[in-house]
Design a protein around this motif. Structure first.
Motif, short mmCIF file in Angstrom:
data_model
loop_
_atom_site.label_atom_id
_atom_site.label_comp_id
_atom_site.label_asym_id
_atom_site.label_seq_id
_atom_site.Cartn_x
_atom_site.Cartn_y
_atom_site.Cartn_z
N LYS A 68 0.82 -1.14 0.02
CA LYS A 68 -0.08 0.01 0.00
C LYS A 68 0.69 1.27 -0.08
N GLU A 69 2.01 1.31 0.60
CA GLU A 69 2.80 2.32 1.05
C GLU A 69 3.32 2.85 -0.56
N ILE A 70 3.56 1.86 -1.54
CA ILE A 70 4.09 2.39 -2.73
C ILE A 70 2.98 3.05 -3.49
N GLY A 71 1.97 2.06 -3.66
CA GLY A 71 0.53 2.63 -3.94
C GLY A 71 0.63 3.34 -5.13
N ASN A 72 1.58 3.25 -6.19
CA ASN A 72 1.21 3.81 -7.43
C ASN A 72 0.25 3.13 -8.50
N ALA A 73 -0.49 3.99 -9.02
CA ALA A 73 -1.39 3.16 -10.08
C ALA A 73 -0.40 2.84 -11.29
N LEU A 74 -0.57 1.57 -11.44
CA LEU A 74 0.00 1.01 -12.60
C LEU A 74 -0.50 1.37 -13.72
N ARG A 75 0.03 1.92 -14.79
CA ARG A 75 -0.34 2.38 -16.24
C ARG A 75 -0.92 0.74 -16.93
N GLY A 76 -1.88 0.92 -17.54
CA GLY A 76 -2.17 -0.63 -18.28
C GLY A 76 -2.67 -1.62 -17.27
N SER A 77 -2.35 -2.73 -17.57
CA SER A 77 -2.57 -3.98 -16.59
C SER A 77 -1.55 -4.82 -16.89
N PRO A 78 -0.28 -4.65 -16.14
CA PRO A 78 0.76 -5.53 -16.61
C PRO A 78 0.71 -6.74 -16.05
N ILE A 79 -0.17 -6.78 -14.80
CA ILE A 79 -0.05 -8.03 -14.06
C ILE A 79 -0.88 -9.20 -15.06
N ASP A 80 -2.09 -8.75 -15.41
CA ASP A 80 -2.83 -9.69 -16.13
C ASP A 80 -2.29 -10.08 -17.46
N THR A 81 -1.49 -8.84 -18.06
CA THR A 81 -0.98 -9.28 -19.18
C THR A 81 0.12 -10.25 -19.03
N LEU A 82 1.01 -10.10 -17.76
CA LEU A 82 1.97 -11.18 -17.62
C LEU A 82 1.41 -12.66 -17.48
N ILE A 83 0.40 -12.53 -16.82
CA ILE A 83 -0.37 -13.96 -16.64
C ILE A 83 -0.71 -14.75 -18.08
N ARG A 84 -1.41 -14.06 -18.71
CA ARG A 84 -1.99 -14.27 -19.95
C ARG A 84 -0.95 -14.43 -20.99
N SER A 85 0.19 -13.65 -21.08
CA SER A 85 0.93 -14.07 -22.32
C SER A 85 2.15 -14.59 -21.67
N CYS A 86 2.54 -14.73 -20.51
CA CYS A 86 3.88 -15.36 -20.03
C CYS A 86 3.57 -16.61 -19.24
N LEU A 87 2.99 -16.47 -18.27
CA LEU A 87 2.74 -17.83 -17.33
C LEU A 87 1.90 -18.75 -17.61
N LEU A 88 0.89 -18.34 -18.65
CA LEU A 88 -0.02 -19.35 -19.11
C LEU A 88 0.41 -19.99 -20.51
N GLU A 89 1.48 -19.34 -21.07
CA GLU A 89 2.10 -19.82 -22.07
C GLU A 89 3.31 -20.59 -21.84
N GLU A 90 3.44 -21.23 -20.78
CA GLU A 90 4.70 -21.74 -20.55
C GLU A 90 5.93 -21.07 -20.60
N ARG A 91 5.78 -19.90 -20.27
CA ARG A 91 7.06 -19.10 -20.43
C ARG A 91 7.63 -18.63 -19.07
N SER A 92 7.04 -19.47 -17.94
CA SER A 92 7.42 -18.98 -16.52
C SER A 92 8.85 -19.25 -16.04
N GLY A 93 9.71 -20.05 -17.19
CA GLY A 93 11.01 -20.35 -16.77
C GLY A 93 11.90 -19.08 -17.03
N ALA A 94 11.32 -18.03 -17.69
CA ALA A 94 12.32 -16.99 -17.64
C ALA A 94 12.34 -16.48 -16.99
N ALA A 95 13.29 -15.19 -16.98
CA ALA A 95 13.76 -14.72 -15.63
C ALA A 95 12.77 -13.30 -15.46
N SER A 96 12.64 -12.55 -16.41
CA SER A 96 11.84 -11.41 -16.33
C SER A 96 10.82 -11.24 -17.52
#
Lengths: 623, 261
Positions: A19-47
Motif C-alpha cells: 500500500k505504501e508504494i501505491g502508485n497506480a500502474l499504467r495499463g494492466s501489466p499483471i494480467d498481461t503477464l499472466i496471460r501472455s507469459c505464465l499461461l504460455e509456459e514461459r514462466s521459466g524466463a527470468a523477467s
C-alpha cells in the motif's frame, strides 16, 4: 523504485499488495503477464517486459507451488533494480509462514515487508559500494545481522501470536534474550537458517546467495560498455548494405539459339486452350472434413514410464524408495526433478523439437513443480510427465478461434473479400497447399480467387495457373517482375469486382535473413492488410523452425512502415506425412509464434489437408 | 410380572445365541469370511456412490471469458466481499460452502460446491472435467466490454451448449450479465439478441464443419429458423449482476433453484 509488489493465489485472488508504494500502474501489466507469459509456459524466463503507453515495466515473479501462491514485483524498466530477486525470495519465505488458506487479508504483512525491503536495498547498496572499492566491506556485518534477525523474528512471532505485530524483537540482544528464555523451536529454526546466509554474504564476494546478484551487476556493466561498441558497428554495417534491385537478364546458353523473351506469362499459352477443357478436379471430400479415429496407445506409454522409474530406483535403496512412494515425498526439489526432466528433454529432442524450446519448456515445468508435494503412490518421472503433458496441451490449444469459414462468412457480410497471404521460406510447399486450401474452401461453396504474387521465381505463375485450371478457380496474374504488393492490391480489387469471397495470395519463398525480400513482404502486408497471414512451414524442420518464425515475425515488425505491424496469424504445417513420429516442429512453431496451427498438409492430392489433432500430437511427443 | 417376562426373554435370547453359535461353528470359516467381505464391500460401494451423487448434485460451474468477473463473483458468493481485487486466474477456484447471504439463516442449509473456471482459452480443454458433475452452469458475460468480445463469447457459449454432457443431462444455464453497475453497460435483452445473432452465424459455419469437428456432437436450434435460446434442449435463462457492488441476488436465486436446500 519498486512500483508494485503483489501476492496472489493461482486462483486469482489478490492476497496482499504494497500500500505504501501505491502508485497506480499504467495499463494492466499483471494480467498481461499472466496471460501472455505464465499461461504460455514461459514462466521459466527470468523477467517479463511490459509496454504500455507512457510506461514500460519489468516484471519479476516467483512461485510458491506448495501453497499455490504467486509473487510478482513490478518496476520501471530503466531502473536496474538488483535487489528484486532477493526481495521476492525473502517475501516468499516470510509470507509462506503466515499464510493460511482461510485468511484473505494480510494487513499485518506491511511491517514485515518494509523491513525486508530496507534490508534488500541496503544489501544492494553495499554490493555496489563493494564493487566500487574493489574489496568486501565488512563493517556492516553486525548491523545487518540485527536487521535480518528482526525481520525473521517478526515473522515467527506473528505466526505464533496470530498477527500481533508489536511483539517483534527489537534488536539482536533482545532476540538473544528471547531465545534463551523461550527456547522456542520455531524461532530457533528460523534463525539457524538465517545465520549462515548472512555470514556468507558478508564474508567474501563469492558467498553463495550473493553470486547471482553480483554477476548481474557485473554483466550489466560489461554490457553497457560493450553494447555501445557493437551497436555502432552494427549500425555501420547496415548502412553500408547496398540497395539495388535485382534485374533478371536473359541467359544465353552456349549452344542454343537466343530466345527473344523469357517471360511466357501471356494469358494464352500454346497448350492452354486444350487444357481448359479438363473437368474441374474432383477428388472427393477434403480430409479437413473427415473425422479421425484415435487409437489409444497408453500401453506403450506405461511401459516407457516403467523403464524410467527403474533407472531411478536403482540409485536409491529399494526400501527407501518404496517407502517414499507410499508415504509421498515431502517436497520436490530442483535436484529431484533434474534427472526426470533431462530424460524428458532428450525425448522431446528426439521428436525433433528445437533444443531451445525443449529447454524452456522443461524450465517452465520445473518452475511449476518445484516445492510441490508428491502424491503417494507416484513417481517423480510420472509427475513430471503429467505436468509436461498438461503444458503441451495448453500450448497447442489455439488461443483464438481457427474457424476460417466463420471469418469468411463475416467478411462476406461486410461485402469485402477475405484475404489470406501465404508466406514462408523456399520450397516448403506454399503454392501446393494454397491449392489444397482453395479446394477445401471451394467445397464449402465459397468463391475463391488465387493471386499469383510470386513474381520472382520462374515458373511459379505457371504452377499456380495449372492448379487453378484443375480446380476451375479464377486466377489473377500479372506476369513476372512486377511489384507483388501492387499485384496483390489489383487482385483484391478484381475480387471485389467479380464477387469472390476469398483471395488466396501466393508469395515468393524467401529466407528469413534476406532483408530486401522481407521488406517487400512487409510492404505487401502493409499495403493490402490481409485478414490472415499464414506461415507455411515444413514439418521436417528442426532447430531452424525457431529461427525462421522468430525472424519472420521480427522482420515483419521491424520493416513495416505502420506503427502497429501485423504478425503471423496462423501456421500451415506441410509434409506432415513424411515425418513419422518426429512431430516436434509443430510444437516449436506454435511455441515461438504463439499462433495456432490452422492446417496440416499431409500428402500429394488436393484432399490431403487436415486439422491438427492436439491429443495425438501430445501423445506422440511424449511417447 | 415384569421380572418374569424379562427372565423369559433372557432365556430365549440365550437359546437363540447358542443356536447361532452352533450354526456358525458348522459353517466353514472361509465361507464366513467371504460373506463378511461381501457385506463390507457392498456397504463400501453404497457409501461411495452416495458421496459421488451428493457431489454431482450440487456443483455449480462459473465460466465465461477472461476478465468477465468470475473470480469476484465467486468470492462475493463465498465471503460477501471481493477482498482486494483479483487478477487473471491460472487455476480453477473450488469451494464447498453455504452461500454468504444464507449463513445467517436458521435451519439446515445445503452447501453448494462452486467451481470458478478460468476464462483463458488455453485452459478451456480442462472444462470437460467439471461439466459432467455440474448441476448448473453460469456463463458470465461482461456487459460493459461486450461488443469487442461478442464473437469470442458466443463461440465459447456455442461450444458449451453443444457439449454432449450439457445436452444429454439438460444442465440449466444462466447467462449472467456482469458489471451492470457501470453506466455504459448494455442491457440484458441487447446482449441476448446479439448472442443469438452470433450463434446463428456460428451455426451456419459450424454445421458446414461439423463432420470435421469431433468436439461438437450436437447441433443447436431448429434448422430453418433463426436461433433463439428457447430452442435449446436445456433451459437457458438470463440475469444481471454486479460483482463489485455485490448485487448478486438473481445469481443466488438461480443457484438455490437448482441446488435444493
Amino acid at each position: 523504485m519498486l512500483e508494485q509488489l503483489l501476492i496472489f493465489t493461482r486462483g486469482g485472488l489478490i492476497l496482499w499488495t504494497c500500500k505504501e508504494i501505491g502508485n497506480a500502474l499504467r495499463g494492466s501489466p499483471i494480467d498481461t503477464l499472466i496471460r501472455s507469459c505464465l499461461l504460455e509456459e514461459r514462466s521459466g524466463a527470468a523477467s517479463y517486459n511490459y509496454d504500455a503507453p507512457g510506461a514500460s515495466y519489468t516484471l519479476k515473479w516467483t512461485f510458491h507451488n506448495e501453497l499455490g501462491l504467486v509473487f510478482v514485483a513490478v518496476y520501471q524498466r530503466i531502473l536496474h533494480l538488483l535487489y528484486v530477486d532477493d526481495l521476492l525470495a525473502m517475501v516468499k519465505r516470510e509470507f509462506s509462514e503466515i499464510y493460511d488458506p482461510k485468511r484473505t487479508s494480510y494487513s499485518d504483512f506491511d511491517d514485515i515487508f518494509q523491513q525486508l525491503k530496507k534490508e534488500a536495498e541496503a544489501r544492494a547498496e553495499e554490493m555496489k559500494k563493494s564493487k566500487q572499492v574493489g574489496k568486501p566491506v565488512n563493517n556492516n556485518l553486525v548491523k545487518k545481522q540485527g536487521q535480518v534477525m528482526k525481520g525473521s523474528m517478526d515473522g515467527s512471532n506473528k505466526k505464533n501470536s496470530g498477527g500481533d505485530s508489536e511483539n517483534g524483537g527489537g534488536d539482536g540482544e533482545n532476540l538473544k534474550g528471547h531465545l534463551l528464555e523461550n527456547g522456542n523451536f520455531n524461532k530457533n529454526h528460523v534463525i539457524n537458517r538465517e545465520l549462515p546466509r548472512m555470514v556468507n554474504s558478508n564474508g567474501k564476494e563469492n558467498g553463495s546467495s550473493n553470486v547471482g546478484a553480483f554477476d548481474v551487476n557485473k554483466l550489466q556493466k560489461i554490457r553497457g560498455k560493450g553494447g555501445k561498441k557493437t551497436d555502432a558497428t552494427v549500425n555501420k554495417g547496415s548502412k553500408v548494405e547496398p540497395k539495388k534491385k535485382v534485374v533478371k537478364k536473359n541467359r544465353v546458353w552456349d549452344d542454343s539459339p537466343i530466345e527473344p523473351k523469357l517471360d511466357f506469362t501471356d494469358p494464352v499459352s500454346e497448350n492452354g486452350e486444350e487444357n481448359i477443357a479438363i473437368v474441374a478436379a474432383d477428388q472427393g471430400e477434403s480430409m479437413m472434413d473427415k473425422e479421425e479415429i484415435m487409437s489409444s496407445e497408453s500401453e506403450s506409454e506405461e511401459e516407457d514410464i516403467g523403464k524410467n522409474g527403474k533407472v531411478e530406483t536403482k540409485k536409491k535403496g529399494w526400501f527407501s524408495s518404496m517407502f517414499q512412494s507410499i508415504a509421498g515425498k515431502s517436497n520436490l526439489e530442483k535436484a529431484d526433478l533434474k534427472p526426470a526432466l533431462k530424460a524428458l528433454k532428450d525425448r522431446l529432442m528426439t521428436k525433433n523439437v528445437a533444443e531451445e524450446i525443449a529447454e524452456k519448456l522443461c524450465e517452465s515445468v520445473a518452475a511449476s513443480l518445484e516445492g510441490k508435494k508428491l502424491a503417494s503412490f507416484t513417481r517423480i518421472s510420472s509427475t513430471v510427465q503429467a505436468a509436461m503433458e498438461e503444458a503441451l496441451v495448453r500450448i497447442l490449444t489455439p488461443r483464438r478461434s481457427i474457424d476460417i469459414l466463420r471469418d469468411v462468412h463475416a467478411a462476406q457480410e461486410q461485402g469485402k473479400p477475405y484475404v489470406a497471404v501465404f508466406v514462408g521460406v523456399n520450397g516448403v510447399g506454399k503454392s501446393t497447399n494454397l491449392a489444397k486450401v482453395a479446394y477445401w474452401l471451394q467445397q464449402h461453396k465459397i468463391k475463391v480467387m488465387m493471386a499469383a504474387c510470386d513474381t520472382f521465381r520462374s515458373g511459379a505463375v505457371e504452377q499456380l495457373r495449372t492448379h487453378a485450371r484443375r480446380l476451375q478457380i479464377p486466377i489473377f496474374e500479372k506476369g513476372y517482375e512486377k511489384d507483388p504488393a501492387i499485384v496483390a492490391k489489383e487482385a483484391i480489387q478484381e475480387a471485389s469486382r467479380n464477387g469472390s469471397d476469398v483471395v488466396l495470395v501466393d508469395t515468393a519463398g524467401r529466407m528469413q535473413d534476406n532483408e530486401p525480400l522481407m521488406r517487400a513482404l512487409s510492404k505487401l502486408i502493409y499495403v493490402n492488410s490481409p485478414d490472415l497471414i499464414l506461415f507455411v512451414g515444413e514439418a521436417l524442420v528442426g532447430n531452424d523452425a525457431v529461427d525462421q518464425l522468430s525472424k519472420f515475425n521480427q522482420k515483419l515488425a521491424d520493416l513495416s512502415p505502420s506503427p502497429n505491424p501485423r504478425l503471423i496469424d496462423g501456421i500451415l504445417l506441410t509434409k506432415f506425412d513424411t515425418i513419422d513420429d518426429k512431430v516436434g516442429a509443430a510444437l516449436s512453431m506454435v511455441y515461438i509464434s504463439g499462433a495456432p496451427v490452422m492446417f496440416v498438409g499431409c500428402g500429394q492430392s488436393y484432399t490431403d489437408l487436415k486439422k491438427l489433432n492436439v491429443k495425438s500430437i501430445v501423445k506422440t511427443l511424449l511417447k | 410380572m415384569d421380572k418374569e417376562k424379562i427372565e423369559e426373554l433372557k432365556i430365549q435370547m440365550h437359546k437363540r445365541l447358542n443356536e447361532a453359535q452352533e450354526f456358525i461353528q458348522q459353517v466353514p470359516p472361509i465361507q464366513l469370511y467371504a460373506a463378511i467381505g461381501v457385506v463390507l464391500f457392498t456397504t463400501f460401494l453404497f457409501t461411495i456412490i452416495r458421496l459421488f451423487k451428493r457431489k454431482s448434485a450440487n456443483t455449480v460451474v462459473l465460466t465465461g471469458l477472461s476478465g468477465s468477473g468470475k473470480t469476484v463473483l465467486f468470492y462475493q458468493l463465498r465471503d460477501g466481499s471481493p477482498h482486494q481485487g483479483t487478477v487473471t486466474s491460472m487455476e480453477p477456484n473450488e469451494g464447498t460452502f453455504v452461500l454468504h447471504s444464507e449463513t445467517t439463516k436458521k435451519g439446515k442449509v445445503k452447501p453448494v460446491h462452486l467451481v470458478d473456471f478460468p476464462g483463458h482459452s488455453r485452459l478451456r480443454t480442462k472444462l470437460d472435467d467439471f461439466l459432467p458433475q455440474a448441476a448448473a452452469i453460469i456463463f458470465v458475460v461482461d456487459a460493459v466490454e461486450f461488443l469487442p468480445n461478442c464473437r469470442a463469447a458466443s463461440e465459447f457459449l456455442y461450444d458449451i451448449l453443444t457439449k454432449a454432457n450439457v445436452v444429454k443431462k439438460k444442465i440449466p444455464l444462466l447467462l449472467l450479465c456482469n458489471k451492470v453497475d457501470k453506466i455504459t453497460a448494455h442491457t440484458k435483452d441487447f446482449i441476448r439478441k446479439q448472442l443469438e445473432k452470433e450463434i446463428e452465424k456460428l451455426r451456419a459455419s459450424r454445421t458446414a464443419l461439423s463432420s470435421a469437428d469431433i468436439a461438437n456432437e450436437y447441433t443447436l436450434g431448429i434448422p430453418g429458423e433463426a436461433f433463439a435460446f428457447s430452442q435449446c434442449h436445456n433451459k437457458v435463462t438470463i440475469a444481471e449482476a454486479s460483482g463489485l457492488t455485490g448485487d448478486i441476488s438473481q445469481l443466488e436465486q438461480f443457484i438455490r433453484e437448482h441446488v435444493k436446500p
